[in-house]
Design an enzyme around this catalytic site. Sequence first.
Site, PDB file in Angstrom:
ATOM      1  N   HIS A 193      51.412  43.768  45.978  1.00 44.36           N
ATOM      2  CA  HIS A 193      52.746  44.230  45.734  1.00 44.36           C
ATOM      3  C   HIS A 193      52.806  45.700  45.136  1.00 44.36           C
ATOM      4  O   HIS A 193      52.045  46.027  44.408  1.00 44.36           O
ATOM      5  CB  HIS A 193      53.273  43.220  44.837  1.00 44.36           C
ATOM      6  N   ASN A 201      59.634  35.484  45.718  1.00 41.87           N
ATOM      7  CA  ASN A 201      58.585  36.066  44.911  1.00 41.87           C
ATOM      8  C   ASN A 201      59.495  36.259  43.690  1.00 41.87           C
ATOM      9  O   ASN A 201      60.455  37.238  43.449  1.00 41.87           O
ATOM     10  CB  ASN A 201      58.268  37.564  45.270  1.00 41.87           C
ATOM     11  N   GLU A 261      57.164  46.300  52.716  1.00 45.81           N
ATOM     12  CA  GLU A 261      58.048  46.035  51.721  1.00 45.81           C
ATOM     13  C   GLU A 261      58.081  47.745  51.280  1.00 45.81           C
ATOM     14  O   GLU A 261      57.481  48.245  50.469  1.00 45.81           O
ATOM     15  CB  GLU A 261      57.603  45.710  50.481  1.00 45.81           C
ATOM     16  N   GLU A 297      54.801  46.868  42.952  1.00 49.04           N
ATOM     17  CA  GLU A 297      54.877  46.924  41.417  1.00 49.04           C
ATOM     18  C   GLU A 297      53.500  46.852  40.646  1.00 49.04           C
ATOM     19  O   GLU A 297      53.250  47.236  39.651  1.00 49.04           O
ATOM     20  CB  GLU A 297      55.746  45.628  41.061  1.00 49.04           C
ATOM     21  N   LYS A 305      58.968  37.107  40.709  1.00 49.98           N
ATOM     22  CA  LYS A 305      58.664  38.265  39.875  1.00 49.98           C
ATOM     23  C   LYS A 305      58.133  37.513  38.356  1.00 49.98           C
ATOM     24  O   LYS A 305      57.843  36.405  38.249  1.00 49.98           O
ATOM     25  CB  LYS A 305      59.394  39.249  39.972  1.00 49.98           C
ATOM     26  N   SER A 323      65.554  44.170  49.098  1.00 50.63           N
ATOM     27  CA  SER A 323      66.905  43.822  49.055  1.00 50.63           C
ATOM     28  C   SER A 323      67.373  42.857  50.382  1.00 50.63           C
ATOM     29  O   SER A 323      68.512  43.171  51.004  1.00 50.63           O
ATOM     30  CB  SER A 323      67.787  45.291  49.179  1.00 50.63           C
ATOM     31  N   GLY A 343      64.675  45.808  45.048  1.00 50.90           N
ATOM     32  CA  GLY A 343      65.571  45.953  43.847  1.00 50.90           C
ATOM     33  C   GLY A 343      66.688  46.883  44.022  1.00 50.90           C
ATOM     34  O   GLY A 343      67.345  46.881  42.919  1.00 50.90           O
TER      35      GLY A 343
HETATM   36  P1  13P Z   1      64.299  42.613  46.177  1.00 48.83           P
HETATM   37  O1  13P Z   1      64.381  41.418  47.233  1.00 48.83           O
HETATM   38  O2  13P Z   1      64.748  42.177  44.825  1.00 48.83           O
HETATM   39  O3  13P Z   1      64.525  43.765  46.372  1.00 48.83           O
HETATM   40  O4  13P Z   1      62.361  42.403  45.968  1.00 48.83           O
HETATM   41  C1  13P Z   1      61.813  42.395  47.070  1.00 48.83           C
HETATM   42  C2  13P Z   1      60.401  42.289  46.740  1.00 48.83           C
HETATM   43  O5  13P Z   1      59.664  43.002  45.912  1.00 48.83           O
HETATM   44  C3  13P Z   1      59.725  40.941  47.009  1.00 48.83           C
HETATM   45  O6  13P Z   1      58.465  41.053  46.681  1.00 48.83           O
END
Ligand code: 13P
Length: 252
Positions: A95, A9, A167, A97, A11, A213, A173
């Site tokens: 997601h 992803n 997740e 976010e 983003k 992560s 992150g």
């Molecule tokens: P990270 O791998 O940067 O922690 O992000 C995970 C994520 O949100 C994947 O959709």
Amino acid sequence: MRKVIIAGNWKMNKNLQESMDLANSLKKELSGVKDIEMVLCPPFTSLGAVAEVIKGTGIKLGAQDCYWEKEGAFTGEVSIGMLKSVGCAYCIVGHSERRQFFGETNLTVNKKAKALLKEGVMPIVCVGEKLEERKADKAFDVVKDHVVNSLAGLSKEDMLKTVIAYEPVWAIGTGVNATKEQAQEIHKYIRGLLKEMYDAQVAEGVRIQYGGSVKPDNIKELISQGDVDGALVGGASLKSDSFSQIVRNSSK
Ligand code: 13P
């Protein structure tokens, strides 16, 4: 046997040229990988270009979001037909976010998942608790709410085409991944929910990815867990070497 699925992803990262460069590099690094399903989810603006780069390889294309209406006056939105026209096989929905910053709810996730399945695009439905919810012993309740309501009304056939991504928000992150035990515990719980909602065949057939992560050095222990079927990778998917190492370290 559930085929391991590793998705990147990206983003809101990578402009057009950067996306093509990364996809080209991954194409070279990952040629010959057969036992793992690989999916790249670049931003909308790069989908078409990345599709061209990965054409004819084993790498698949995914979007990061969609809208459920077919067309019309929905400024800023992208339809599933449009995603299909550039070659998307998958689409992430729900997601954290999007739930946190853009008003996504179980109801809108559910509408998107149903619309995707109707159009033949496979949804990757994200679920997971926040830190305060875990601290308050609510992780299972939150995950149950996300799973039951985001997937409500999906037929058995549709459910088998759907991927769930667990997740935990506190792991995204932050550099603090869920331990293999924490991931396995929730994944097993999700599989149990699927058994209650559907049956053993669905519970055993649906793939559940872990996200938060994920790095080349922790994927091996995460993937070693019986109910962890892959990963949804954020930060580490933005570099060719780390993403391809994650793929290579993901064989069951
Ligand atoms: P990270 O791998 O940067 O922690 O992000 C995970 C994520 O949100 C994947 O959709």
